[in-house]
Motif scaffolding. Structure first.
Motif, PDB file in Angstrom:
ATOM      1  N   ARG A   1       0.565   3.669  -4.201  1.00  0.00           N
ATOM      2  CA  ARG A   1       0.940   3.280  -2.844  1.00  0.00           C
ATOM      3  C   ARG A   1       0.654   1.809  -2.571  1.00  0.00           C
ATOM      4  O   ARG A   1       1.403   1.157  -1.841  1.00  0.00           O
ATOM      5  CB  ARG A   1       0.196   4.151  -1.831  1.00  0.00           C
ATOM      6  CG  ARG A   1       0.696   5.580  -1.810  1.00  0.00           C
ATOM      7  CD  ARG A   1       0.221   6.299  -0.573  1.00  0.00           C
ATOM      8  NE  ARG A   1       0.878   7.586  -0.428  1.00  0.00           N
ATOM      9  CZ  ARG A   1       1.024   8.220   0.719  1.00  0.00           C
ATOM     10  NH1 ARG A   1       0.540   7.688   1.830  1.00  0.00           N
ATOM     11  NH2 ARG A   1       1.634   9.388   0.780  1.00  0.00           N
TER      12      ARG A   1
ATOM     13  N   SER B   1       3.529   0.194  -4.008  1.00  0.00           N
ATOM     14  CA  SER B   1       4.791   0.874  -3.691  1.00  0.00           C
ATOM     15  C   SER B   1       5.492   1.446  -4.921  1.00  0.00           C
ATOM     16  O   SER B   1       6.705   1.652  -4.896  1.00  0.00           O
ATOM     17  CB  SER B   1       5.736  -0.092  -2.955  1.00  0.00           C
ATOM     18  OG  SER B   1       5.178  -0.506  -1.726  1.00  0.00           O
TER      19      SER B   1
ATOM     20  N   GLU C   1       7.574   4.722  -4.595  1.00  0.00           N
ATOM     21  CA  GLU C   1       8.921   4.700  -4.037  1.00  0.00           C
ATOM     22  C   GLU C   1      10.016   4.581  -5.098  1.00  0.00           C
ATOM     23  O   GLU C   1      11.196   4.754  -4.783  1.00  0.00           O
ATOM     24  CB  GLU C   1       9.053   3.509  -3.060  1.00  0.00           C
ATOM     25  CG  GLU C   1       7.934   3.374  -2.059  1.00  0.00           C
ATOM     26  CD  GLU C   1       8.027   4.385  -0.929  1.00  0.00           C
ATOM     27  OE1 GLU C   1       8.996   5.165  -0.914  1.00  0.00           O
ATOM     28  OE2 GLU C   1       7.118   4.395  -0.076  1.00  0.00           O
TER      29      GLU C   1
ATOM     30  N   VAL D   1       5.137  -6.289  -1.084  1.00  0.00           N
ATOM     31  CA  VAL D   1       4.537  -5.364  -2.057  1.00  0.00           C
ATOM     32  C   VAL D   1       3.335  -6.010  -2.730  1.00  0.00           C
ATOM     33  O   VAL D   1       2.283  -5.394  -2.900  1.00  0.00           O
ATOM     34  CB  VAL D   1       5.588  -4.946  -3.100  1.00  0.00           C
ATOM     35  CG1 VAL D   1       4.924  -4.243  -4.273  1.00  0.00           C
ATOM     36  CG2 VAL D   1       6.629  -4.023  -2.466  1.00  0.00           C
TER      37      VAL D   1
ATOM     38  N   ALA E   1       0.248  -1.037   3.420  1.00  0.00           N
ATOM     39  CA  ALA E   1       0.706  -0.045   2.430  1.00  0.00           C
ATOM     40  C   ALA E   1      -0.281   1.121   2.384  1.00  0.00           C
ATOM     41  O   ALA E   1      -1.330   1.043   1.745  1.00  0.00           O
ATOM     42  CB  ALA E   1       0.825  -0.720   1.062  1.00  0.00           C
TER      43      ALA E   1
END
Length: 506
Positions: free
Chosen positions: A407, A410, A413, A499, A505
């Motif tokens: 996470r 990221s 994702e 990111v 995040a």
């Protein structure tokens, strides 16, 4: 209030206000002088930086010219190159000043300052080329080519660094301007809310001028109401703001507005006029003065354009390339998740796509296996920053150790690239929502469903989970109504930075 629609006209006017009154006669506006001194400091710093980087570009061009023999090297002497460099540098600086490449008003936002660099460079190329041709002056072609390739890149870099420094200084309380807002309390409240949120703009609202008939004025406006419109010029002399900002609620006629602007010009106070539009990008607005009327033409919302074939083709090509390029990352991530707790690698969830259609949303699993069952008890806990629709916890106990790493960067994702490839999602768009979240949408929030949801979007690069629900909706609706391919590319670039920074995040 959309930032792009604040129109700076520093010399326009406003309502019929007394020139003298209880606040005394004209005072020399020290605050305005301070703001102009800050502007001159920014311009001087840019010019000095431009001289340095153009000197570096000239030196590099001299050093490289001998290695580009295929372009042809003239027999010019080093001293003639030095003289030519001085002339070119001077012409380049003047050209950029003419095209607004050092305008302190636009350095904080928008593309105008970068456009000024490019237009100034093109103007210099044309001027230098014409002089060389008409005067038959020999100049090394490799030198010319290298100079006008390296120079613009360095100048754009200077603007990028300067923008960051100016915005950072404004966020820390420096290079700021004091603003007096004129208008109805409702419009004042919108302006105050925007300027307090966007601190990098450098505007501090010190008070407002509102109609005396407004009730609960201070509470509704969000700032002290210092007086009504009949006292405005006296208030300007007493408060000495840098800027007087007129909202759509001010009651001046065109003639009255012009007369007051004359007085504000004498007081050396800038004027900003905010039209009655909000959340509209600048490329949807065209101002065309006709018979003295500043007619504002506005394009229709662009949600339909965001569904055109060009965007879909880009999504297919880019997602295919990323799936291929990142395949080793997929493999390593899958192994780490499996070794972490022995559970499944991919997490599948029902989300809401374009037009309210259900889609199967894919992610690398970052939570424990019974995460959904434990969600109910956690939803009753305090939510971050007043977000009453999205359920987000910065310290969610369901996240696994491997999941926290995923996470943070990221990586969880990445499987959504498959969603993009098969048409459920786009690379850029509003975040796909859960059905329970959509049930809590109001009429405005439902417009988020007008386009394909995205892996990244405007709210993700503007703070991600740190944003409140109202800010999330505002940014997503701005994206839907003002979509452009260039905006998608900029969001993708900003996504990389977001990111790496890992802010918001969780």
């Amino acid at each position: 209030m959309a930032l792009q629609q604040i129109v700076d006209i520093s010399g326009v006017d406003s309502p019929p206000f007394a020139e003298r009154g209880q606040f005394g006669t004209r005072a020399l506006p020290l605050a305005a002088r301070r703001a102009r001194r800050d502007d001159r400091m920014v311009v001087a710093s840019l010019i000095v930086a431009d001289i340095v980087v153009l000197s570096v570009a000239c030196v590099l061009a001299m050093m490289i010219r001998g290695r580009l023999a295929f372009l042809g090297v003239s027999q010019d002497l080093p001293d003639s190159l030095v003289a030519s460099s001085l002339v070119i540098t001077g012409a380049w600086l003047v050209s950029m000043l003419v095209f607004g490449a050092s305008n302190p008003r636009v350095i904080g936002s928008g593309a105008e300052i970068y456009r000024g660099v490019l237009l100034g460079t093109l103007g210099t190329v044309g001027f230098v080329g014409a002089v060389l041709f008409l005067a038959d002056i020999p100049l090394s072609r490799p030198y010319f080519v290298v100079l006008f390739l390296v120079g613009p890149l360095l100048l754009l870099l200077v603007r990028t660094v300067a923008r960051r420094m100016v915005n950072l200084s404004r966020s820390r309380g420096r290079l700021r301007a004091q603003v007096l807002v004129v208008g109805s309390t409702g419009h004042v409240r919108g302006i105050v809310r925007t300027l307090r949120r966007e601190v990098w703009l450098g505007y501090d609202v010190v008070g407002a001028v509102a109609p005396i008939s407004d009730e609960r004025r201070d509470e509704d406006a969000g700032v002290p109401i210092l007086g009504d419109e009949s006292q405005m010029l006296d208030l300007v002399r007493a408060v000495q703001p840098d800027v007087v900002l007129f909202t759509a609620g001010s009651s001046a006629s065109a003639e009255e507005f012009r007369r007051v602007a004359w007085k504000l010009e004498e007081l050396e106070v800038d004027v900003i006029v905010v039209p009655g539009l909000s959340e509209i990008s600048s490329d949807r607005i065209r101002m065309r003065p006709v018979a003295g009327l500043p007619l504002v033409h506005m394009d229709l919302p662009r949600s339909r354009k965001a569904l055109k074939k060009g965007k879909r083709i880009f999504d297919v090509v880019a997602s295919s390339a990323l799936l291929l390029f990142l395949s080793p990352v997929f493999a390593v991530t899958a192994v780490c998740i499996r070794l972490g707790d022995g559970g499944g690698v991919i997490f599948r969830q029902k989300r809401v796509g374009r037009g309210g259609e259900p889609i199967e949303f894919l992610k690398f699993r970052s939570m424990v296996l019974d995460a959904e069952a434990r969600r109910v008890e956690l939803e009753q806990l305090a939510r971050d920053r007043g977000n009453d629709v999205l359920f987000k916890m910065s310290d969610d106990p369901r996240i696994t150790p491997v999941g926290r790493v995923l996470r943070r960067y990221s990586l969880d994702e990445l499987p959504q690239l498959w969603n993009v490839l098969r048409g459920d999602m786009s690379l850029v768009g509003p975040r796909p929502a859960l059905p329970t979240e959509v049930e809590g949408y109001d009429a405005d929030a439902h417009r988020r469903l007008a386009v394909r949801p995205g892996i990244t979007g405007l709210w993700q690069v503007s703070g991600r989970s740190d944003l409140s629900w109202d800010d999330t909706v505002r940014l997503d609706l701005f994206y839907v109504d003002n979509w452009s391919f260039m905006q998608d590319l900029l969001i993708l670039v900003r996504t990389v930075r977001a990111v790496l920074a890992s802010r918001g995040a969780y």
